[in-house]
Design a protein around this motif. Structure first.
Motif, short mmCIF file in Angstrom:
data_model
loop_
_atom_site.label_atom_id
_atom_site.label_comp_id
_atom_site.label_asym_id
_atom_site.label_seq_id
_atom_site.Cartn_x
_atom_site.Cartn_y
_atom_site.Cartn_z
N ARG A 1 0.83 -1.21 0.00
CA ARG A 1 0.00 0.00 0.00
C ARG A 1 0.87 1.26 0.00
O ARG A 1 0.49 2.28 -0.57
CB ARG A 1 -0.93 -0.01 1.21
CG ARG A 1 -2.03 -1.06 1.12
CD ARG A 1 -3.10 -0.83 2.17
NE ARG A 1 -2.61 -1.05 3.53
CZ ARG A 1 -2.64 -2.21 4.15
NH1 ARG A 1 -3.14 -3.29 3.55
NH2 ARG A 1 -2.19 -2.33 5.38
N ALA A 2 2.04 1.17 0.62
CA ALA A 2 2.93 2.33 0.68
C ALA A 2 3.58 2.64 -0.66
O ALA A 2 3.84 3.80 -0.98
CB ALA A 2 4.01 2.10 1.74
N VAL A 3 3.86 1.61 -1.48
CA VAL A 3 4.63 1.84 -2.70
C VAL A 3 3.78 1.87 -3.97
O VAL A 3 4.25 2.37 -5.00
CB VAL A 3 5.73 0.76 -2.87
CG1 VAL A 3 6.62 0.70 -1.65
CG2 VAL A 3 5.15 -0.62 -3.18
N LYS A 4 2.54 1.38 -3.90
CA LYS A 4 1.79 1.18 -5.15
C LYS A 4 1.52 2.48 -5.90
O LYS A 4 1.36 2.47 -7.13
CB LYS A 4 0.49 0.43 -4.90
CG LYS A 4 -0.55 1.17 -4.10
CD LYS A 4 -1.75 0.28 -3.83
CE LYS A 4 -2.83 0.98 -3.04
NZ LYS A 4 -3.49 2.06 -3.82
N ASP A 5 1.50 3.60 -5.18
CA ASP A 5 1.26 4.88 -5.84
C ASP A 5 2.50 5.77 -5.87
O ASP A 5 2.40 6.95 -6.24
CB ASP A 5 0.11 5.62 -5.15
CG ASP A 5 -1.22 4.87 -5.27
OD1 ASP A 5 -1.48 4.32 -6.36
OD2 ASP A 5 -1.98 4.83 -4.29
N MET A 6 3.63 5.22 -5.48
CA MET A 6 4.87 6.00 -5.54
C MET A 6 5.34 6.13 -6.99
O MET A 6 5.05 5.27 -7.83
CB MET A 6 5.97 5.32 -4.70
CG MET A 6 5.75 5.41 -3.20
SD MET A 6 7.05 4.55 -2.24
CE MET A 6 8.50 5.53 -2.67
N ASP A 7 6.04 7.21 -7.26
CA ASP A 7 6.58 7.40 -8.60
C ASP A 7 7.72 6.42 -8.86
O ASP A 7 8.60 6.24 -8.02
CB ASP A 7 7.10 8.83 -8.76
CG ASP A 7 5.98 9.86 -8.77
OD1 ASP A 7 4.85 9.50 -9.14
OD2 ASP A 7 6.24 11.02 -8.41
N VAL A 8 7.67 5.79 -10.01
CA VAL A 8 8.73 4.88 -10.45
C VAL A 8 9.52 5.59 -11.55
O VAL A 8 8.95 6.32 -12.36
CB VAL A 8 8.14 3.55 -10.97
CG1 VAL A 8 9.20 2.68 -11.61
CG2 VAL A 8 7.44 2.82 -9.83
N ALA A 9 10.82 5.39 -11.56
CA ALA A 9 11.68 6.06 -12.54
C ALA A 9 11.17 5.83 -13.95
O ALA A 9 10.60 4.77 -14.27
CB ALA A 9 13.11 5.54 -12.41
N ALA A 10 11.36 6.83 -14.80
CA ALA A 10 10.99 6.69 -16.21
C ALA A 10 11.94 5.72 -16.90
O ALA A 10 13.07 5.50 -16.46
CB ALA A 10 11.05 8.05 -16.90
N ILE B 1 16.73 -7.59 -17.64
CA ILE B 1 15.60 -6.67 -17.76
C ILE B 1 15.49 -5.97 -16.42
O ILE B 1 15.87 -6.52 -15.37
CB ILE B 1 14.29 -7.42 -18.10
CG1 ILE B 1 13.21 -6.44 -18.56
CG2 ILE B 1 13.81 -8.27 -16.94
CD1 ILE B 1 12.01 -7.12 -19.20
N SER B 2 15.00 -4.74 -16.42
CA SER B 2 14.92 -3.99 -15.18
C SER B 2 13.54 -4.12 -14.57
O SER B 2 12.54 -4.30 -15.28
CB SER B 2 15.22 -2.51 -15.44
OG SER B 2 14.13 -1.89 -16.10
N PRO B 3 13.43 -4.00 -13.24
CA PRO B 3 12.10 -3.96 -12.63
C PRO B 3 11.29 -2.76 -13.11
O PRO B 3 10.06 -2.82 -13.14
CB PRO B 3 12.39 -3.90 -11.13
CG PRO B 3 13.80 -3.41 -11.02
CD PRO B 3 14.51 -3.91 -12.23
N VAL B 4 11.98 -1.69 -13.50
CA VAL B 4 11.29 -0.51 -14.02
C VAL B 4 10.53 -0.85 -15.31
O VAL B 4 9.37 -0.46 -15.48
CB VAL B 4 12.29 0.63 -14.26
CG1 VAL B 4 11.67 1.76 -15.09
CG2 VAL B 4 12.80 1.18 -12.93
N ALA B 5 11.18 -1.57 -16.21
CA ALA B 5 10.52 -1.96 -17.46
C ALA B 5 9.30 -2.83 -17.19
O ALA B 5 8.24 -2.67 -17.82
CB ALA B 5 11.51 -2.70 -18.36
#
Length: 472
Positions: free
Chosen positions: A153-162, A248-252
């Motif tokens: 719940r804390a991270v689901k709406d956090m900004d993730v790097a482009a 592969i990155s977690p960001v992708a």
């Protein structure tokens, strides 16, 4: 520092060009980039399967660098010594790398950074192996999370790097340093005859990882929540193999999952939750590094783990007498991976019914998994054993037979991996006997053994041991 002084990029578990913050920074500097992989004690101590798979990933990544006019330098030895030598040989003034979060690598990297900085070298580490740096996610009291649900719940709406595109070229140094030959390191030596069996199941390299993600999003993410636990259905992404080595990155993956969620695909959010489960593992490893080698929860050091002796070998061989457990252990030996639901079942049987210490299973997985990950492996084993982070207030014991009825109702999974269940077994099941050590003396004509521990008896014994732990 000048525009002609190279940046040494210390390559570790980031075998990709796209979405790679340290590489992006090096390219943006406009300076020559020298990519180097160091075979140090951390690498040397890897188990047979992950070490072999790492070698295959390095081979693919070296070719990818050559395709854009660069190269990957291979060196063996103490990391600090190697980096100092390269700085002296190349005139580099900067050494940059992507962060790792397990205790061994943190300790090594702190020493390297301090020692290089003392000589005036620009030593930096960058994010990239996780979505959020472990110190960025905190409770309202400024502490780290110890339970997954509030962490999600804390991270689901956090900004993730482009996302960052792959560079089309890297500036070359005036002269390349000498390099070892990767083949001379014989990373596959520990696999013996199993390498040829496991190889067809692998998806090696950045291109393969991106294709795997695209196929999963197109075909399976919509049904992921409903079918991900079905042993007889292949709906999981398989991306743990590529994430492990940074192909592969977690960001992708996050952004692909978010696009699927925005498109209304029903399984997308659950897929993102599984990605964040990996994130949670690294969060815990960073804040409580003892999870790697010791009981995470207090009070578990007194638990009556037993020395299972020869029975552990039977568990490794897929000969416990419990069909779904044995099928999963054979799948591991043939493919280098194991279905996630099956991982919980084999871990539960070992630690609960057999009362064998979770470290025995953790070590075997570290030897056999091509997607071995120090954080996920440690947290997974302790979660099942009961000694790790878990919000459930009871001693969870899976019944593998009822689990098999639910998640493999027609026994397709069990028959795919256990030759002894069929008069004409499939090649997947027969391959186990091509991969396993000859010294085991196993044959597909062997009769199925009686269970090491009957399920009802094992459950009673495990609950009694748990009650005694609480009284001690």
């Amino acid at each position: 520092m000048t525009q002609s002084s190279p940046v040494i990029w210390w390559v570790r578990r980031d075998l990709r060009l796209a979405d790679n913050p340290v590489l992006h920074a090096a390219v943006s500097s406009g300076r020559p980039v020298i990519a180097v992989f160091i075979c140090d004690s951390v690498v040397e101590n890897l188990g047979a399967a992950p070490k072999w798979r790492l070698g295959l990933g390095l081979e693919a990544f070296a070719q990818r660098l050559e395709d854009i006019g660069s190269r990957l330098i291979f060196r063996k030895g103490d990391a600090l010594t190697v980096l100092r030598d390269l700085v002296a040989q190349t005139g580099a003034t900067s050494v940059w790398w992507g962060r790792q979060y397990d205790p061994d690598q943190i300790a090594r990297d702190k020493d390297v950074k301090a020692a290089l900085a003392d000589t005036g070298c620009d030593a930096r580490s960058y994010a990239g192996h996780v979505l959020f740096e472990p110190w960025q996610v905190q409770t309202g009291q400024g502490k780290f999370y110890q339970v997954y649900s509030p962490f999600w719940r804390a991270v689901k709406d956090m900004d993730v790097a482009a996302r960052q595109p792959a560079p089309k070229s890297l500036r070359k140094p005036e002269r390349w340093p000498e390099s070892d030959r990767l083949a001379d390191w014989t990373f596959g030596r520990g696999m013996n005859r199993g390498a040829d069996v496991v190889l067809p199941y692998l998806h090696i390299g950045e291109d393969a990882a991106q294709a795997r993600l695209a196929q999963f999003i197109e075909r399976n993410v919509g049904q992921y929540k409903d079918l991900r636990d079905m042993l007889d259905r292949d709906v999981c992404s398989g991306l743990s193999e590529n994430l492990t080595y940074g192909e592969i990155s977690p960001v992708a993956i996050w952004h692909a999952g978010q696009h699927a969620l925005d498109a209304g695909k029903p399984g997308a959010e659950h897929f993102l939750k599984e990605l964040v489960w990996r994130e949670f593992a690294y969060h815990l490893v960073y804040h409580t590094p003892h999870i790697i080698s010791r009981n995470w929860r207090e009070g578990w050091d007194s638990f009556a783990w037993q020395d299972a002796g020869d029975d552990v070998l039977r568990w490794k061989q897929g000969r416990t007498g419990i069909d779904v457990v044995d099928a999963a252990m054979r799948e591991l030996y043939v493919t280098g991976r194991m279905h996630n639901r099956a991982r919980m079942l084999v871990a539960s049987y070992l630690t609960k019914h057999m009362l064998t210490h979770w470290r025995v299973g953790q070590d075997w997985f570290a030897e056999c998994l091509v997607d071995w990950d120090p954080a996920a492996n440690a947290m997974g084993w302790q979660w099942v054993a009961g000694s790790g982070p878990d919000a459930a207030p009871y001693f969870r014991i899976f019944n593998p037979d009822t689990q098999a009825e639910k998640f493999d109702p027609a026994a397709h999974y069990r028959k795919a991996w256990l030759a002894e269940l069929s008069e004409s077994p499939p090649q997947s099941a027969m391959s186990f006997f091509d991969a396993c050590p000859r010294s085991w003396g196993l044959s597909p004509r062997d009769a199925r053994p009686a269970p090491i521990v009957a399920l009802a008896d094992g459950r009673k014994r495990a609950l009694a041991a748990y009650e005694n732990k609480n009284k001690s």
